[in-house]
Design a protein around this motif. Structure first.
Motif, PDB file in Angstrom:
ATOM      1  N   ALA A  44       0.844  -1.192   0.000  1.00 50.01           N
ATOM      2  CA  ALA A  44       0.000   0.000   0.000  1.00 50.01           C
ATOM      3  C   ALA A  44       0.885   1.251   0.000  1.00 50.01           C
ATOM      4  O   ALA A  44       2.098   1.176   0.229  1.00 50.01           O
ATOM      5  CB  ALA A  44      -0.906   0.000   1.227  1.00 50.01           C
ATOM      6  N   LYS A  45       0.258   2.401  -0.254  1.00 51.00           N
ATOM      7  CA  LYS A  45       0.985   3.669  -0.263  1.00 51.00           C
ATOM      8  C   LYS A  45       0.257   4.692   0.608  1.00 51.00           C
ATOM      9  O   LYS A  45      -0.965   4.753   0.601  1.00 51.00           O
ATOM     10  CB  LYS A  45       1.129   4.203  -1.683  1.00 51.00           C
ATOM     11  CG  LYS A  45       1.974   3.312  -2.596  1.00 51.00           C
ATOM     12  CD  LYS A  45       2.047   3.862  -4.011  1.00 51.00           C
ATOM     13  CE  LYS A  45       2.894   2.953  -4.901  1.00 51.00           C
ATOM     14  NZ  LYS A  45       2.977   3.467  -6.283  1.00 51.00           N
ATOM     15  N   ALA A  46       1.033   5.461   1.342  1.00 49.47           N
ATOM     16  CA  ALA A  46       0.470   6.528   2.173  1.00 49.47           C
ATOM     17  C   ALA A  46       1.309   7.782   1.956  1.00 49.47           C
ATOM     18  O   ALA A  46       2.484   7.696   1.580  1.00 49.47           O
ATOM     19  CB  ALA A  46       0.486   6.126   3.646  1.00 49.47           C
ATOM     20  N   TYR A  47       0.681   8.940   2.217  1.00 44.35           N
ATOM     21  CA  TYR A  47       1.338  10.204   1.877  1.00 44.35           C
ATOM     22  C   TYR A  47       1.299  11.179   3.046  1.00 44.35           C
ATOM     23  O   TYR A  47       0.253  11.400   3.652  1.00 44.35           O
ATOM     24  CB  TYR A  47       0.659  10.811   0.642  1.00 44.35           C
ATOM     25  CG  TYR A  47       0.710   9.879  -0.552  1.00 44.35           C
ATOM     26  CD1 TYR A  47       1.777   9.914  -1.443  1.00 44.35           C
ATOM     27  CD2 TYR A  47      -0.283   8.919  -0.749  1.00 44.35           C
ATOM     28  CE1 TYR A  47       1.850   9.037  -2.510  1.00 44.35           C
ATOM     29  CE2 TYR A  47      -0.218   8.029  -1.819  1.00 44.35           C
ATOM     30  CZ  TYR A  47       0.851   8.094  -2.698  1.00 44.35           C
ATOM     31  OH  TYR A  47       0.922   7.214  -3.752  1.00 44.35           O
ATOM     32  N   PHE A  48       2.470  11.763   3.332  1.00 42.20           N
ATOM     33  CA  PHE A  48       2.606  12.674   4.466  1.00 42.20           C
ATOM     34  C   PHE A  48       3.515  13.839   4.107  1.00 42.20           C
ATOM     35  O   PHE A  48       4.486  13.671   3.366  1.00 42.20           O
ATOM     36  CB  PHE A  48       3.209  11.942   5.672  1.00 42.20           C
ATOM     37  CG  PHE A  48       2.463  10.721   6.097  1.00 42.20           C
ATOM     38  CD1 PHE A  48       1.373  10.819   6.961  1.00 42.20           C
ATOM     39  CD2 PHE A  48       2.830   9.466   5.638  1.00 42.20           C
ATOM     40  CE1 PHE A  48       0.678   9.686   7.365  1.00 42.20           C
ATOM     41  CE2 PHE A  48       2.138   8.326   6.034  1.00 42.20           C
ATOM     42  CZ  PHE A  48       1.058   8.436   6.894  1.00 42.20           C
ATOM     43  N   ALA A  49       3.209  15.008   4.664  1.00 40.38           N
ATOM     44  CA  ALA A  49       4.085  16.176   4.553  1.00 40.38           C
ATOM     45  C   ALA A  49       4.398  16.647   5.963  1.00 40.38           C
ATOM     46  O   ALA A  49       3.489  16.826   6.776  1.00 40.38           O
ATOM     47  CB  ALA A  49       3.401  17.285   3.759  1.00 40.38           C
ATOM     48  N   SER A  50       5.683  16.837   6.260  1.00 38.58           N
ATOM     49  CA  SER A  50       6.077  17.182   7.635  1.00 38.58           C
ATOM     50  C   SER A  50       7.428  17.867   7.638  1.00 38.58           C
ATOM     51  O   SER A  50       8.399  17.369   8.189  1.00 38.58           O
ATOM     52  CB  SER A  50       6.118  15.919   8.491  1.00 38.58           C
ATOM     53  OG  SER A  50       6.601  16.189   9.784  1.00 38.58           O
ATOM     54  N   GLY A  51       7.511  19.012   6.974  1.00 42.79           N
ATOM     55  CA  GLY A  51       8.785  19.703   6.902  1.00 42.79           C
ATOM     56  C   GLY A  51       9.643  19.165   5.773  1.00 42.79           C
ATOM     57  O   GLY A  51       9.141  18.638   4.784  1.00 42.79           O
ATOM     58  N   CYS A  52      10.955  19.267   5.909  1.00 40.45           N
ATOM     59  CA  CYS A  52      11.881  18.822   4.876  1.00 40.45           C
ATOM     60  C   CYS A  52      11.729  17.332   4.610  1.00 40.45           C
ATOM     61  O   CYS A  52      11.785  16.511   5.529  1.00 40.45           O
ATOM     62  CB  CYS A  52      13.311  19.122   5.312  1.00 40.45           C
ATOM     63  SG  CYS A  52      14.553  18.476   4.174  1.00 40.45           S
ATOM     64  N   ALA A  94       3.416  21.078  -0.832  1.00 42.55           N
ATOM     65  CA  ALA A  94       4.323  20.917   0.296  1.00 42.55           C
ATOM     66  C   ALA A  94       5.280  19.780  -0.023  1.00 42.55           C
ATOM     67  O   ALA A  94       4.937  18.869  -0.782  1.00 42.55           O
ATOM     68  CB  ALA A  94       3.543  20.597   1.568  1.00 42.55           C
ATOM     69  N   GLU A  95       6.485  19.845   0.528  1.00 39.74           N
ATOM     70  CA  GLU A  95       7.386  18.705   0.401  1.00 39.74           C
ATOM     71  C   GLU A  95       6.731  17.526   1.109  1.00 39.74           C
ATOM     72  O   GLU A  95       6.323  17.637   2.269  1.00 39.74           O
ATOM     73  CB  GLU A  95       8.746  19.021   1.021  1.00 39.74           C
ATOM     74  CG  GLU A  95       9.526  20.058   0.237  1.00 39.74           C
ATOM     75  CD  GLU A  95      10.977  20.147   0.661  1.00 39.74           C
ATOM     76  OE1 GLU A  95      11.425  19.313   1.480  1.00 39.74           O
ATOM     77  OE2 GLU A  95      11.668  21.060   0.162  1.00 39.74           O
ATOM     78  N   ALA A  96       6.620  16.407   0.411  1.00 37.99           N
ATOM     79  CA  ALA A  96       5.886  15.256   0.937  1.00 37.99           C
ATOM     80  C   ALA A  96       6.634  13.966   0.642  1.00 37.99           C
ATOM     81  O   ALA A  96       7.603  13.954  -0.128  1.00 37.99           O
ATOM     82  CB  ALA A  96       4.483  15.207   0.318  1.00 37.99           C
ATOM     83  N   SER A 199      18.504  16.569  10.345  1.00 46.41           N
ATOM     84  CA  SER A 199      17.839  15.306  10.004  1.00 46.41           C
ATOM     85  C   SER A 199      18.123  14.189  11.001  1.00 46.41           C
ATOM     86  O   SER A 199      17.205  13.524  11.487  1.00 46.41           O
ATOM     87  CB  SER A 199      18.261  14.849   8.599  1.00 46.41           C
ATOM     88  OG  SER A 199      17.780  15.713   7.613  1.00 46.41           O
ATOM     89  N   ILE A 200      19.407  13.950  11.276  1.00 49.63           N
ATOM     90  CA  ILE A 200      19.765  12.841  12.167  1.00 49.63           C
ATOM     91  C   ILE A 200      19.263  13.066  13.594  1.00 49.63           C
ATOM     92  O   ILE A 200      18.696  12.144  14.208  1.00 49.63           O
ATOM     93  CB  ILE A 200      21.280  12.575  12.126  1.00 49.63           C
ATOM     94  CG1 ILE A 200      21.656  12.039  10.733  1.00 49.63           C
ATOM     95  CG2 ILE A 200      21.693  11.595  13.215  1.00 49.63           C
ATOM     96  CD1 ILE A 200      23.127  11.801  10.522  1.00 49.63           C
TER      97      ILE A 200
END
Length: 219
Positions: A44-52, A94-96, A199-200
């Motif tokens: 399956a595929k899901a989509y999220f945007a949360s900053g970079c 948005a970046e996603a 990021s880390i």
């Protein structure tokens, strides 16, 4: 002096008019019927945007049951957005990330938990040092069941934090894959200053919150 004032008035008028047009187009996106993405080879595929998206990619790739994460753009009203165009804030995108996962191992509900646990849920229009509508938080749903899962978790978090949650809830319409150089960025550029300092640390904060969902051997 009168000429300068006149130019300023005209500039403000067209700026407001342009903003109104963008807002109108975004309303169409928000009010559209969701598009259901079919399973492919049982995944399956899901989509999220949360900053970079560099940060979000690394987070979801550390979750067991997730096969792959692709960086891209979603939530806007233009076709074929690029990194440069989305960064203007005028495309509405948005970046996603596109999260490809095995629903027999990890459910959509858990992916939403990962989403909220891996960010500052009360920061609007960005995450950490990244600010602007292109970095806003959005959770995309493909059917009413997913929508209700998102809304219930958002409501519970609102009560828990006693504050407004930034994440917007959009019907999924289209995911545009980002440029090749944005893919697997954290893995390919571990010594990049942003990766090391933003990021880390964000990845490690999430991993400390939800160790039970992590792949064995780490990310």
């Amino acid at each position: 002096m009168n000429r300068i004032i006149l130019l300023l008035v005209f500039g403000l008028f067209f700026s407001c008019q342009n903003t109104a047009q963008i807002n109108s187009k975004l309303k169409e996106v928000i009010n559209a019927d969701p598009i259901q993405v079919p399973l492919e080879n049982g995944k399956a595929k899901a989509y999220f945007a949360s900053g970079c998206f560099w940060c979000v990619e690394a987070i979801y790739e550390s979750v067991k049951g997730v096969d792959e994460v692709i960086n891209g753009y979603s939530g806007g009203h233009t076709k074929n957005p690029s990194y440069e165009s989305s960064n203007t804030g005028r495309t509405g995108h948005a970046e996603a990330v596109e999260v490809i996962y095995d629903p027999n191992i990890v459910g959509f509900s858990t992916l939403v938990d990962v989403y909220f646990a891996s960010q500052n849920p009360t920061q609007f229009n960005g995450q950490g040092p990244d600010r602007g509508s292109q970095y806003r938080s959005i959770i995309f749903y493909q059917n009413d069941e997913q929508k209700q899962i998102i809304l219930k978790k958002k409501e519970a978090l609102t009560k828990k934090l006693k504050g407004k949650i930034a994440a917007e809830v959009y019907p999924f319409q289209k995911f545009w894959v980002a440029e090749d150089y944005h893919q697997n960025y954290e893995r390919l550029h571990p010594n990049n200053g942003y990766i090391r300092n933003v990021s880390i640390p964000r990845l490690k904060r999430f991993q400390a919150k939800m160790p039970e969902v992590l792949k064995k051997g780490g990310h």
